[in-house]
Design an enzyme around this catalytic site. Structure first.
Site: not given
Lengths: 130, 407, 307
Positions: B141, B180, B265, B362, B386
């Site tokens: 939230e 998501t 996880r 680079g 997570e």
């Protein structure tokens, strides 16, 4: 104060409970099809139950190895079987701990219904209440 | 099996994955290489609201939305290890696409953990049709993020989404952010506070169909990385769900959130490993062909040192997430320590490897069309969801001092 | 009877589609027909040819539709947490599942042909043969009267769960789905050597379609069907005008009828399409009956008449 006072009491009640389950074809088919055996380690007091598709062994007769091992105190078992403690809560809080193929364990839980229905009557018959 | 010095036994034989898991990994690898990778940079450059349904549909057809759903409910049943292996492959092409499927798994997780056959029958088979279906996990939230994954913080958490009981229904009010898949998910596992409880001490998990009256899907966030998955708000105004949609009991949401986080996880660590691998592979290719000082870069000692650091860290991250995922598949509740370690390490490796790869390439590492600056932007994503490194450090330390019985 | 769980299972299956099903089956289907103009594909497959995901899909469709029309007990479905109709173990010939799919993969219609439970073929009048489900529910023996040499129970199939989903189809697809299924029934019957079909049905349901393709089923009236309350389908026998048990021999003119149906399905849809088809089927039946009468009459007159 624990619901169970002696190992003999726990052996008798939980042994009888799983005898009901091994008579349920749904349960034994699930075990057999997945090559599962279950070892339940209860504590406070200690009580070991071994369940296979072929039957139930209790205490010293219970083999040491199983494909799934479940550990919980007798008090946790008592509140679980009475339906006062929900399984996901018991597992998430670590009051029930399981070793073995987790996916198979999660499939077993829903088919324990016949035991849930009979537990309070079996426990009461052996002086376990609450 | 191997016995460690502290007595734990571990299975480090990662060649022994079951055939269905290996096959699933290969499917994901082919899909990532042949279909996701060629489009990833172009899609990333598009507007935030763009979403490649075609790719997501293809992933669904391969089983990515139902990988951890039990076979009985139409899933693949490949376990967390199967999901993790697949997500590394996807993330090496694009971590946003990987997270579309990872977030769906997270939305399904409470249902899987519930042990409730009616809940499972209502929510899991919907992934077994031929048209893609997504799910989401609604926790975060405006004022509550890490507070909801650290139990010690629950009493202080400012959870604004609330639940009250009204007859045979629960009523939800509030707002979730950065979710998501919220834009398109069929349902969400929503974590909200029971009215009358303080902080997150009464956190409760409800399964909410997102076509319920009162649900509004908010605008999509324009993110730095992970642009091929969409994060948006979910607003709940007097949304009603049946009492049967609860997972566990009232107030059990905190424990369930932690449990599903521990379960997930290692898969997030796999995503970070995939991101790192993507950077490493680009660096290896570049250093093999770029000639400076009369020799390819790979022959210069400082470059060799960098490549060695990158490569050994990616391999270590991979071993850690596989170890953790394997443990999760064989223990309930899912362990706290090993998945936290895997993610803690892999998230850092992703950023370090991406950084080093850009420095090796680079100017070309800085130009969009080469795809490496995208890897660097993406690498920061996993340290946000997570579990941040700070939250993970607390979980790891808890694990170090946990006094569990011998099992 | 209403039940929230059952309502959700009905809704679940209403949202699922299976475009990949026809190409996912193992081996050649027993039957496949792709309607060139109606966007419908009908396949008949043996149960073992269906990958489990799609087998559950069709069993789920069955469950959802029969819940929706009130033929299944929603409380039993809820208590058992069912989302597909449980698979019965059949020791005899494999069940043949027939599915009509729209171009978007929605199931528009379904029918099963279920073989005898007996693993070994038995004569129709063998007292030890296991009754088919319709016979059990109605407590009748449908086959004894048809016993004859060369006939055995592995040639008999019960038509079960014939059902459509009007919501999955539109316009004239709706009237064509039953004809797809009837064509499939006939083609499957030919493919697996069916001699007789039986079941229970209402006059306005399967019986009407069977008669249209030349079946003259023996229908038993005034049975009192029932199933125990532990069976999912027990409510179906509490409806007003319950289904009647029937049995019918595969008609000799079946191929003609099937050709007519196939040709009609291959034609463009149109407002008079179904009427035209029925007219042709009636004409074919009438013609066949007349031919039989002439043959019988000719046989009676034949000897010594000089024809």
């Amino acid at each position: 104060m624990s619901a169970y006072e002696t190992t003999e009491q726990a052996n008798t009640v939980f042994g009888e409970l799983f005898e009901i389950l091994v008579k349920d074809e749904n349960f034994t088919t699930k075990l057999r099809d997945n090559g599962l055996t279950v070892r339940l380690l209860h504590t406070k007091p200690d009580c070991v139950i071994f369940v296979s598709p072929d039957g139930v062994s209790v205490g010293e007769d219970a083999p040491d190895e199983a494909t799934i091992t479940i550990k919980m105190s007798c008090d946790t078992a008592h509140t679980l079987w009475l339906g006062k403690l929900m399984m996901p809560t018991a597992v998430a809080t670590g009051r029930v701990r399981i070793r073995g193929k987790v996916a198979k364990v999660l499939e077993l839980v829903p088919i324990l219904r016949p035991a849930f229905d009979r537990y309070s009557e079996i426990a009461a018959a052996h002086g376990i209440t609450g | 099996m191997t016995t460690l010095l502290d007595g734990r036994t571990v299975d480090l034989n990662f060649d022994s994955f079951p055939p269905n898991v290996r096959k699933f990994q290969q499917l994901a690898r082919d899909f990532a290489r042949d279909e996701v990778a060629p489009r990833a940079v172009e899609l990333d450059a598009g507007p935030a609201e763009d979403f490649d349904w075609e790719l997501v549909q293809r992933g669904h057809e391969l089983g990515l939305t139902r990988a951890v759903v039990p076979v009985e409910y139409g899933g693949l049943g490949v376990g967390v290890i199967g999901v993790a292996l697949a997500l590394e492959e996807l993330a090496s092409a694009d971590p946003g696409i990987a997270l579309v499927f990872g977030a769906t798994l997270l939305g399904q997780a409470p249902v899987l953990l519930s042990g409730d056959p009616q809940l499972q029958a209502r929510f899991l088979p919907m992934f077994s049709g031929d048209e893609v279906v997504l799910a989401c996990n609604a926790v975060t939230e405006e004022d509550a993020g890490s507070d909801l994954v650290i139990p010690e913080s629950y009493q202080h958490a400012r959870v604004a989404t609330t639940i009250r009981r009204d007859g045979d229904e629960y009523v939800i009010n509030g707002r979730k952010r950065f979710i998501t898949n919220a834009k398109f998910a069929k349902f969400a596992s929503v974590f909200a506070a029971m009215e009358g409880t303080s902080g997150a001490t009464g956190l409760t998990c409800l399964m909410v169909p997102l076509d319920s009256p009162g649900v509004t899907r908010g605008p999509v966030a324009d993110k730095m990385g992970y642009r091929n998955c969409l994060g948006s708000e979910l607003v709940f105004e007097n949304v009603r769900v049946p009492l049967e949609n609860i997972v566990g009991g009232e107030g059990d949401g905190g424990a369930i959130n932690i449990a599903q986080g521990n379960m997930a996880r290692s898969t997030v660590a796999a995503i970070s490993t995939g991101v790192a691998r993507s950077g490493l592979e680009k660096a290896i290719a570049w250093c093999g062909e770029r000639v400076q000082g009369g020799a390819a870069l790979r022959h210069h000692q400082m470059t060799q040192r960098k490549l060695a650091e990158m490569s050994s860290n990616v391999d270590a991250a991979r071993l850690l997430y596989r170890y953790a995922a394997n443990k999760v598949d064989n223990e309930l509740p899912a362990p706290e320590y090993e998945p936290a370690v895997a993610k803690f390490f892999a998230d850092r490796v992703a950023i370090e490897v991406a950084n080093m790869a850009v420095s090796l390439m680079g100017a070309r590492g800085y130009v969009r069309s080469y795809g490496l600056e995208k890897v660097l932007r993406d690498s920061y994503g996993a340290r946000i969801y997570e579990g941040t490194p700070e939250a993970l450090a607390m979980a790891i330390t808890n694990g170090l001092y946990r006094d569990d019985d011998d099992f | 009877m209403s039940c929230q769980f059952a309502d959700e299972i009905i809704k679940l299956h209403g949202n699922l589609s299976y475009r990949g099903l026809p190409d996912a089956i193992e081996g050649e289907p027993v039957f496949r027909f792709d309607g060139p103009d109606d966007g419908l594909t009908t396949i008949g497959v043996r149960q073992s040819q269906l990958p489990m995901r799609y087998l559950r899909a069709v069993m789920g469709f069955r469950l959802a539709k029969f819940l929706e029309i009130g033929f299944m007990d929603p409380e039993l479905v809820r208590r058992r947490a069912l989302f597909y109709e449980p698979l019965a173990h059949v020791a005899g010939p494999e069940t043949i599942h027939t599915v009509t799919l729209t171009s978007t993969g929605r199931i528009g219609g379904y029918m099963a042909l279920v073989g005898t439970p007996d693993p070994v073929p038995l004569s129709f009048d063998d007292p030890t043969r296991t009754r088919f489900p319709a016979e059990v529910a109605h407590r009748v023996d449908l086959l004894r009267g048809f016993a004859g040499p060369g006939l055995n129970t592995h040639q008999v199939y019960e038509i079960k769960r014939l059902v459509r989903d009007p919501a999955a189809t539109s316009g004239q697809q709706r009237e064509r789905v039953p004809w797809h299924l009837i064509l499939a029934l006939g083609m499957a019957a030919r493919a697996v050597g069916v001699s007789h079909v039986l079941g229970d049905a209402r006059e306005a349901g399967a019986l009407r379609h069977l008669r249209a393709i030349g079946f003259t089923p023996l229908v038993i009236n005034d049975t009192r069907p029932s199933l125990p309350r532990t069976e999912l389908m027990w409510p179906s026998y509490t409806m007003p005008e319950p289904a009647k048990p029937f049995v019918g021999e595969i008609p000799a003119e079946l191929d003609t009828s099937l050709d007519i149906i196939r040709t009609a399905l291959e034609q463009r849809t149109g407002t008079e399409w179904q009427r035209g088809l029925i007219r042709q089927l009636v004409a074919a039946r009438t013609g066949a009956r007349r031919d039989r009468e002439l043959v019988s009459a000719g046989a009676g007159l034949g000897a010594g008449t000089g024809y």
